[in-house]
Design a protein around this motif. Sequence first.
Motif, mmCIF file in Angstrom:
data_model
loop_
_atom_site.group_PDB
_atom_site.id
_atom_site.type_symbol
_atom_site.label_atom_id
_atom_site.label_comp_id
_atom_site.label_asym_id
_atom_site.label_seq_id
_atom_site.Cartn_x
_atom_site.Cartn_y
_atom_site.Cartn_z
ATOM 1 N N ARG A 12 0.822 -1.468 0.101
ATOM 2 C CA ARG A 12 -0.039 -0.322 0.106
ATOM 3 C C ARG A 12 0.692 0.871 -0.396
ATOM 4 N N LYS A 120 -1.044 -8.901 14.480
ATOM 5 C CA LYS A 120 0.931 -9.678 13.591
ATOM 6 C C LYS A 120 1.574 -8.463 14.765
ATOM 7 N N GLY A 144 -2.055 -12.196 9.324
ATOM 8 C CA GLY A 144 -2.335 -11.537 8.532
ATOM 9 C C GLY A 144 -3.806 -12.478 8.706
ATOM 10 N N SER A 145 -4.899 -11.604 8.122
ATOM 11 C CA SER A 145 -6.615 -11.777 8.104
ATOM 12 C C SER A 145 -6.351 -12.173 10.041
ATOM 13 N N ILE A 146 -6.015 -11.285 10.924
ATOM 14 C CA ILE A 146 -6.277 -11.200 11.973
ATOM 15 C C ILE A 146 -7.870 -11.297 12.560
ATOM 16 N N GLU A 147 -8.528 -10.957 11.486
ATOM 17 C CA GLU A 147 -10.060 -10.187 12.218
ATOM 18 C C GLU A 147 -11.029 -12.322 12.104
ATOM 19 N N ASP A 160 -5.102 -5.163 16.165
ATOM 20 C CA ASP A 160 -4.503 -4.740 14.558
ATOM 21 C C ASP A 160 -4.974 -3.205 14.252
ATOM 22 N N ILE A 161 -4.685 -2.715 13.108
ATOM 23 C CA ILE A 161 -4.344 -1.803 12.031
ATOM 24 C C ILE A 161 -6.387 -1.512 11.524
ATOM 25 N N VAL A 162 -6.694 -0.915 11.793
ATOM 26 C CA VAL A 162 -8.333 -0.630 11.257
ATOM 27 C C VAL A 162 -7.895 1.013 10.685
ATOM 28 N N GLU A 163 -8.580 0.351 9.028
ATOM 29 C CA GLU A 163 -8.667 2.286 8.911
ATOM 30 C C GLU A 163 -9.958 2.780 8.130
ATOM 31 N N THR A 164 -10.784 2.004 7.356
ATOM 32 C CA THR A 164 -12.185 2.395 6.768
ATOM 33 C C THR A 164 -12.969 1.689 7.909
ATOM 34 N N GLY A 165 -12.114 0.926 8.644
ATOM 35 C CA GLY A 165 -13.342 0.015 9.285
ATOM 36 C C GLY A 165 -14.069 -1.254 9.102
ATOM 37 N N SER A 166 -14.471 -0.954 7.614
ATOM 38 C CA SER A 166 -14.961 -1.663 6.601
ATOM 39 C C SER A 166 -14.680 -3.208 6.828
ATOM 40 N N THR A 167 -13.969 -4.151 7.014
ATOM 41 C CA THR A 167 -12.982 -5.652 7.671
ATOM 42 C C THR A 167 -13.750 -5.866 8.845
HETATM 43 C C1 PRP Z 1 -5.336 -4.428 6.972
HETATM 44 C C2 PRP Z 1 -5.229 -4.952 8.410
HETATM 45 C C3 PRP Z 1 -6.998 -5.006 8.962
HETATM 46 C C4 PRP Z 1 -7.024 -4.081 7.267
HETATM 47 C C5 PRP Z 1 -8.171 -2.540 7.953
HETATM 48 O O1 PRP Z 1 -4.631 -5.985 6.869
HETATM 49 O O2 PRP Z 1 -4.737 -5.853 9.067
HETATM 50 O O3 PRP Z 1 -7.347 -6.728 8.511
HETATM 51 O O4 PRP Z 1 -6.241 -3.273 6.584
HETATM 52 O O5 PRP Z 1 -8.591 -1.901 7.158
HETATM 53 P P1 PRP Z 1 -10.107 -1.201 6.903
HETATM 54 O O6 PRP Z 1 -10.152 -0.877 8.133
HETATM 55 O O7 PRP Z 1 -9.852 -0.205 5.623
HETATM 56 O O8 PRP Z 1 -11.458 -2.917 6.383
HETATM 57 P P2 PRP Z 1 -4.381 -6.271 5.837
HETATM 58 O O9 PRP Z 1 -5.454 -5.810 3.704
HETATM 59 O O10 PRP Z 1 -3.178 -5.360 4.816
HETATM 60 O O11 PRP Z 1 -3.847 -7.928 5.225
HETATM 61 P P3 PRP Z 1 -3.981 -8.723 6.105
HETATM 62 O O12 PRP Z 1 -5.248 -8.959 6.785
HETATM 63 O O13 PRP Z 1 -3.268 -10.178 5.325
HETATM 64 O O14 PRP Z 1 -2.013 -7.663 7.612
#
Ligand code: PRP
Length: 212
Positions: A12, A120, A144-147, A160-167
């Motif tokens: 990214r 992660k 990865g795919s921590i959710e 984990d990282i939250v960007e838009t929150g959609s995951t």
């Molecule tokens: C990152 C992070 C979340 C997601 C958050 O994962 O670990 O799963 O992005 O973004 P969102 O809030 O916009 O939904 P990434 O796609 O980098 O891949 P990974 O799951 O393999 O770590």
Amino acid sequence: MRYLTFALGKGRLAKTTLELFEKIGITCEEMKDKDSRKLIFVNEELKLKFFLSKGPDVPTYVEYGAADIGIVGKDTIVEEGRKLFEVMDLGFGKCKMCVCGPESAKELLKHNQLIRVATKYPNIAKDYFYNKKNQTVEIIKLNGSIELAPIVGLSEVIVDIVETGSTLRENGLQVLEEICPLSARMVVNQVSMRMENERISKLINDLRRVME
Ligand code: PRP
């Protein structure tokens, strides 16, 4: 003049970094070729080299001086804990490090229960739960795919990282606690900062100017 070498985290951040560099006249045409398996790219006029590595390896290359400069997320800088100078917030890749889980996990965080935390980022998770919250937890490292972890019952919560929150939303999870804000940063090797101060300072000033 010696080459200044840049390590960029794959994915990214790399694309936005190259767009930003183009605005200050630093180009690397070769690097845009998606099909290329080449690992290192050279701009002969400006005496610059660029390579792409896995994000968590960027601070390693920079600490050892294999790269003078690295572009990497604040999450990776904190997690890796390498000796380097963080010189600039590049203002993109903004997101947050959070504790997330199902609504039902809120109670577990309040009452200092022994819970499992999948992540992660084991160092960031440890620091947060042990030093900031004083809660004893079991940390489970994932890649990865921590959710998935709370959904399939591997852990009660995740860090984990939250960007838009959609995951999170699409998987019935939510932010339970915010740990810290994140964004892309420029890091510099400690010796390079002294030896190449003029070129690196110019780079930082040029970037500041186009970011305004
Ligand atoms: C990152 C992070 C979340 C997601 C958050 O994962 O670990 O799963 O992005 O973004 P969102 O809030 O916009 O939904 P990434 O796609 O980098 O891949 P990974 O799951 O393999 O770590």
